[in-house]
Motif scaffolding. Structure first.
Motif, PDB file in Angstrom:
ATOM      1  N   ARG A 705       0.839  -1.206   0.000  1.00 59.76           N
ATOM      2  CA  ARG A 705       0.000   0.000   0.000  1.00 59.76           C
ATOM      3  C   ARG A 705       0.872   1.253   0.000  1.00 59.76           C
ATOM      4  NH1 ARG A 705      -3.157  -3.086   3.532  1.00 59.76           N
ATOM      5  NH2 ARG A 705      -2.192  -2.122   5.365  1.00 59.76           N
ATOM      6  N   GLU A 708       2.415   1.683  -3.485  1.00 62.66           N
ATOM      7  CA  GLU A 708       1.456   2.176  -4.485  1.00 62.66           C
ATOM      8  C   GLU A 708       1.203   3.667  -4.299  1.00 62.66           C
ATOM      9  OE1 GLU A 708      -1.774  -0.441  -3.761  1.00 62.66           O
ATOM     10  OE2 GLU A 708      -1.054  -1.991  -5.151  1.00 62.66           O
ATOM     11  N   GLY A 709       1.166   4.114  -3.020  1.00 66.06           N
ATOM     12  CA  GLY A 709       1.004   5.545  -2.753  1.00 66.06           C
ATOM     13  C   GLY A 709       2.173   6.353  -3.281  1.00 66.06           C
ATOM     14  N   ARG A 711       4.158   5.477  -5.701  1.00 68.26           N
ATOM     15  CA  ARG A 711       4.143   5.411  -7.162  1.00 68.26           C
ATOM     16  C   ARG A 711       3.168   6.440  -7.732  1.00 68.26           C
ATOM     17  NH1 ARG A 711       4.649   0.444  -7.298  1.00 68.26           N
ATOM     18  NH2 ARG A 711       6.811   0.283  -7.978  1.00 68.26           N
ATOM     19  N   ARG A 712       2.002   6.580  -7.072  1.00 68.66           N
ATOM     20  CA  ARG A 712       1.029   7.584  -7.530  1.00 68.66           C
ATOM     21  C   ARG A 712       1.609   8.998  -7.410  1.00 68.66           C
ATOM     22  NH1 ARG A 712      -2.703   4.121  -4.985  1.00 68.66           N
ATOM     23  NH2 ARG A 712      -2.576   5.330  -3.042  1.00 68.66           N
ATOM     24  N   ARG A 713       2.341   9.255  -6.308  1.00 66.04           N
ATOM     25  CA  ARG A 713       2.945  10.585  -6.124  1.00 66.04           C
ATOM     26  C   ARG A 713       4.001  10.867  -7.190  1.00 66.04           C
ATOM     27  NH1 ARG A 713       4.874  10.840  -0.058  1.00 66.04           N
ATOM     28  NH2 ARG A 713       5.553  12.928  -0.687  1.00 66.04           N
ATOM     29  N   GLU A 715       4.074   9.588 -10.240  1.00 64.79           N
ATOM     30  CA  GLU A 715       3.391   9.793 -11.520  1.00 64.79           C
ATOM     31  C   GLU A 715       2.733  11.171 -11.582  1.00 64.79           C
ATOM     32  OE1 GLU A 715       0.768   6.497 -11.637  1.00 64.79           O
ATOM     33  OE2 GLU A 715       2.334   5.039 -12.169  1.00 64.79           O
ATOM     34  N   SER A 716       2.204  11.627 -10.419  1.00 64.39           N
ATOM     35  CA  SER A 716       1.520  12.926 -10.421  1.00 64.39           C
ATOM     36  C   SER A 716       2.494  14.077 -10.608  1.00 64.39           C
ATOM     37  CB  SER A 716       0.744  13.110  -9.109  1.00 64.39           C
ATOM     38  OG  SER A 716       1.628  13.302  -8.026  1.00 64.39           O
TER      39      SER A 716
END
Length: 915
Positions: A705, A708-709, A711-713, A715-716
């Protein structure tokens, strides 16, 4: 190095290798240059760009002046850019004194003087517009000085600085002058990437030492003390004792720098503060008060106290300067502006300085203060960001200020900027910063502000519609994306991504380790763990649903309660019987926000309590009903006792049984049943080490988890500027301003509109909304695109001109609504709603009404400050000029924009400070 002979030898050595430009430049000054100034000038002469980060008043503008000198020596142009017109005007006058009017030009929104001169002073926006227009004036440009480059952090205008830095020709050397920022090296590294070789020079040494004080009552205390030379300064024990004493006497509780009710030491009056500074030899002083009204009130308080800081000779000189500088203003306007009272204050050595003042009045204050004729100025914080106006002392009344939403503490960066004005180089041996002791002051917090040097530069850059059509027209979409990826905003985002990517690599390594640890010889344990995780998540979801259902039932039962109902509070500190005094139903409009009713009850123990839905895990039903007397007073002990006695009598010995409890009646869930079956059938279910493996699996999923958090940061933040640019282009494609790689006719019109509401302005032009308006009505409608109310929550309905203008303003709002909907589909929110607050003032001024009439019934129906009026009128003039240029030839809008400008450019609006 101690002896004069050694210092002279070092000086001779430093100039031995200097070029002719540097040697001739030194002769312009009657003082020796500082080491950081010399280093920066040498770097420029060697062919590098430079970034100089140094405190206010340290003399970093000398480096900019060397760029001007070097440009003239080499026969190349030098543009000197500033963030505000007042600073441009001041710099223009300074350079004219040195080089003469033939060699120096000025380009701002208000003035165009000798624009083809070898030295041109301009606002940064003017240079940006030149770059996009491909102006011929750029030919032969060798140097660009960007004074106050830290403005690129400004939320509204900061992008302009980055646009200029990115788009300047490669042959141009940039001289960036900044206040002390804590990430100067990062900013310099970015400049090196986009501009080539750039020397970063950071000098944190103040040429005039700064002493910090607190004025408590009528006593001036040093903020820091040290017993012995070389010892690290500590907070003055006397101030700490005073703070403890104030607390012991019952001073109010406080936050870090909060202020409470006035107990203990009272803050001195403003007149007392000035007199105390005068007695200590600390004038001239600037007192920062974070309110315009507060600044004006401070001057009046000093005036009414009879304070006079000037001699007869100084008063005569002040009157002469004031009368000369205001001679261009009509007498009737001077009367409206309170001229006689203002001049009387100046003659006493007192003045206010804030954005609400007429620009002429502000400039007179600046001149008199710089000349040492005005001794005490009360200013808002905007002065700290503006023109060169140093003082011997700076006074800060309070360490918090209203930021438009709340009272926020001053940051260390803001404190440093304010106190940076203290200490005039070449005049004062030392500068002084004085904080006024207020009830609840904390000397430790003040010391923290005074000793912290954290002021990071953060980019505020984002692509705009105007920027997009200009870039696509010049270099195409692909190249435009590449250019925008070179922004400082993306540079900082990429720096952050590097750190996040490092964390991501570590979490991925940990995941691999956890996966090895949960390996089972009977089967795929990760598959088995996933089934267990799904079962746990499903059971948690069902439990939450049951809790929500019970809560909804409890809220509905509370909404049915009436005064006089006897209820049982099932649990908590207030458990037991109670009679409802007030159902406490939620006010209309709050339903659905989770508050629910909050009944006021009288408990069996005769206490009045306010309950909430949280006190009722199960629905509540009245067990009895009482009549509450009309004259019942819940605060009267006798009334409470009587009502409880009535409740006892009504219930008697009735057995009410056990209070209801929350029970979950498990409903068989098909998904839960199926998951349990799959878990039992899985090979790993029979493993003897199953629970050990499961513990490693739990760690694995927790780490997953987190991964994944991260990775999202990542990408953003990756390519965030380019993605925004693509969305902007999507809007422009949809509206027909772009057609793939081609800028359409409408797009070329948008390319000439440099305003915050660029797209809305272009849409108004395209739709012909303004075609039927007369010049005054056009001024009123266009004002809605530049004006922004100071209080965003101002509920007053603004006054607007009747007739055609009213219909047009309504149509502009509808057009804005359409654009907002289009932006939303593209994931953008750029365009704010038009603000009608200045429409009435613009209309009346363009119709020829007097200044008195316009100011009295100005913005939003409220009285309008003269400074605000002039500033918004100048912005309106600027946009009307752009609209006139962008409008179709021979169109009514083109003709009326010109007429509106002629009607507006009169009286106080027509004045320019360039001499």
């Amino acid at each position: 190095m101690t002896t004069p002979a050694e210092r002279y030898a070092a000086f001779r050595e430093s100039i031995a290798d200097e070029g002719p430009a540097m040697r001739s430049f030194r002769e312009l000054y009657d003082f020796e240059l500082d080491e950081f100034q010399i280093d920066a000038c040498h770097a420029l002469e060697a062919g590098d760009g430079v970034l100089v980060a140094a405190p206010t008043g340290s003399g970093k503008t000398v480096v900019g002046e060397f760029a001007v000198h070097l440009g003239l020596e080499q026969g190349r142009k030098c543009f000197y850019t500033t963030p505000i017109k007042a600073l441009s005007n001041q710099k223009y006058n300074d350079l004219v004194k040195r080089y003469g009017t033939k060699k120096v030009g000025l380009l701002t929104g208000d003035n165009s003087v000798n624009g083809e001169a070898p030295i041109v002073v301009m606002t940064t926006e003017v240079l940006r517009n030149m770059l996009y227009a491909g102006s011929a004036t750029l030919a032969g440009l060798g140097f660009v000085v960007m004074d106050e480059v830290h403005y690129l952090a400004d939320r509204f205008r900061g992008a302009v600085w980055e646009e200029v830095i990115i788009h300047l020709p490669e042959s141009v050397r940039v001289v960036a002058l900044s206040a002390t920022v804590s990430n100067a090296e990062e900013f310099g590294e970015w400049l090196g990437e986009v501009r080539g070789d750039t020397t970063v020079i950071v000098d944190e040494h103040r040429p005039v030492p700064l002493w910090q004080h607190m004025l408590a009552g009528n006593r001036l205390h040093d903020l820091f003390v040290s017993e012995e030379e070389g010892e690290r300064p500590r907070v003055n024990p006397e101030l700490l004792r005073m703070a403890r004493e104030e607390g012991r006497l019952g001073g109010p509780p406080r936050g870090r720098r909060g202020y409470g009710r006035p107990r203990g030491l009272r803050a001195p009056s403003r007149a007392d503060v000035v007199e105390r500074l005068d007695a200590e030899g600390l004038l001239p002083a600037i007192t920062f008060i974070f309110s315009r009204a507060g600044c004006d009130a401070a001057v009046m308080q000093c005036l009414y106290s009879g304070l006079r800081l000037t001699t007869e000779r100084e008063r005569h000189e002040i009157r002469q300067i004031v009368d000369e500088r205001t001679a261009h203003l009509p007498d009737e306007d001077l009367a409206v502006l309170g001229f006689l009272e203002w001049r009387e204050c100046l003659e006493r050595g007192l003045a206010a300085h804030h954005a609400g003042m007429l620009p002429t009045f502000k400039e007179v204050v600046e001149e008199l203060f710089t000349e040492g004729l005005v001794k005490a100025v009360f200013a808002t914080e905007t002065l700290a960001l503006g023109i060169n106006m140093p003082a011997r002392s700076v006074v800060i009344e309070k360490l918090d200020k209203w930021n438009g939403e709340t009272h926020a503490d001053l940051t260390p960066g803001e404190y440093t900027q304010l106190t940076g004005r203290a200490g005039r180089r070449g005049i004062d041996v030392e500068g002084h910063a004085v904080v006024i002791w207020q009830p609840g002051s904390d000397p430790v917090s003040v010391a923290g502000l005074a000793s912290t040097r954290t002021y990071p530069l953060r980019s505020s850059f984002r692509p705009s519609y105007n920027m997009a059509v200009n870039l696509v027209g010049q270099v195409g979409r692909a190249r435009a994306r590449t250019l925008l990826e070179a922004s400082f905003a993306q540079f900082q985002a990429d720096r952050a991504v590097v750190g996040l990517a490092r964390q991501l690599r570590r979490t991925d390594e940990a995941l691999a380790g956890y996966q090895d640890a949960m390996t089972c010889h009977l089967g795929d344990f990760s598959e088995y763990a996933a089934l267990r995780r799904r079962l746990s998540d499903r059971e948690s979801d069902l439990a939450r649903q049951r809790t929500a259902t019970r809560r909804a039932q409890a809220v509905r039962s509370l909404e049915a309660l009436r005064p006089g109902d006897v209820i049982r509070v099932p649990a908590g500190r207030r458990a037991g019987l109670a009679v409802v005094l007030d159902p406490g139903l939620s006010p209309r409009g709050t339903a659905g926000r989770g508050e629910g009713p909050s009944p006021l009850v009288l408990t069996i123990s005769k206490q009045v309590k306010r309950l909430s839905a949280a006190d009722f895990p199960v629905p509540v039903e009245p067990v009895e009903r009482l009549r509450i007397p009309k004259n019942f007073n819940s605060r009267a002990p006798r009334d409470r006792a009587d009502l409880v006695a009535t409740m006892h009598a009504k219930l008697g010995d009735r057995d009410l049984g056990k209070p209801p409890r929350a029970r979950d009646h498990a409903v068989e869930d098909e998904e839960v049943t199926e998951l349990r079956r799959l878990i039992r059938q899985h090979p790993c279910h029979g493993c003897e080490e199953r629970e050990d493996h499961a513990r490693w699996a739990e760690r694995y999923y927790k780490q997953l988890r987190e991964s994944e958090g991260l990775r999202r940061r990542v990408e953003s933040r990756s390519h965030v500027i380019a993605r925004t640019f693509d969305r902007v282009c999507g809007v422009l494609d949809q509206l027909g301003y772009l057609d793939g790689e081609t800028v359409t006719v409408q797009g070329r019109r948008l390319a000439a509109l440099y305003t915050e509401l660029d797209l809305l302005t272009a849409e108004c032009l395209r739709s012909g909304l303004w075609d039927s308006l007369d010049p005054a009505e056009l001024a009123a409608c266009v004002s809605a695109l530049v004006f922004e109310s100071r209080q965003s929550d101002d509920a007053r309905r603004p006054k607007i001109p009747a007739g055609e203008a009213t219909d047009t303003l309504a149509a502009m709002v509808r057009l804005w609504g359409d654009l907002e909907a289009i932006e939303e589909t593209h994931g953008l929110s750029f365009t704010r709603e038009p603000d009608f607050g200045f429409a009435w003032a613009a209309f009346r001024w363009a119709r020829g009404h007097s200044l008195d009439a316009v100011l009295t019934d100005g913005a939003g129906g409220a009285e309008l400050a003269a400074g605000d009026f002039v500033r918004w009128m100048k912005q309106l003039l600027d946009l009307l000029g752009q609209i006139g240029d962008a409008a179709a030839p021979h169109s009514p809008v083109k003709k009326n924009a010109s007429k509106a400008m002629d009607a507006i450019r009169r009286g106080v609006v027509a004045y320019t400070s360039v001499t």
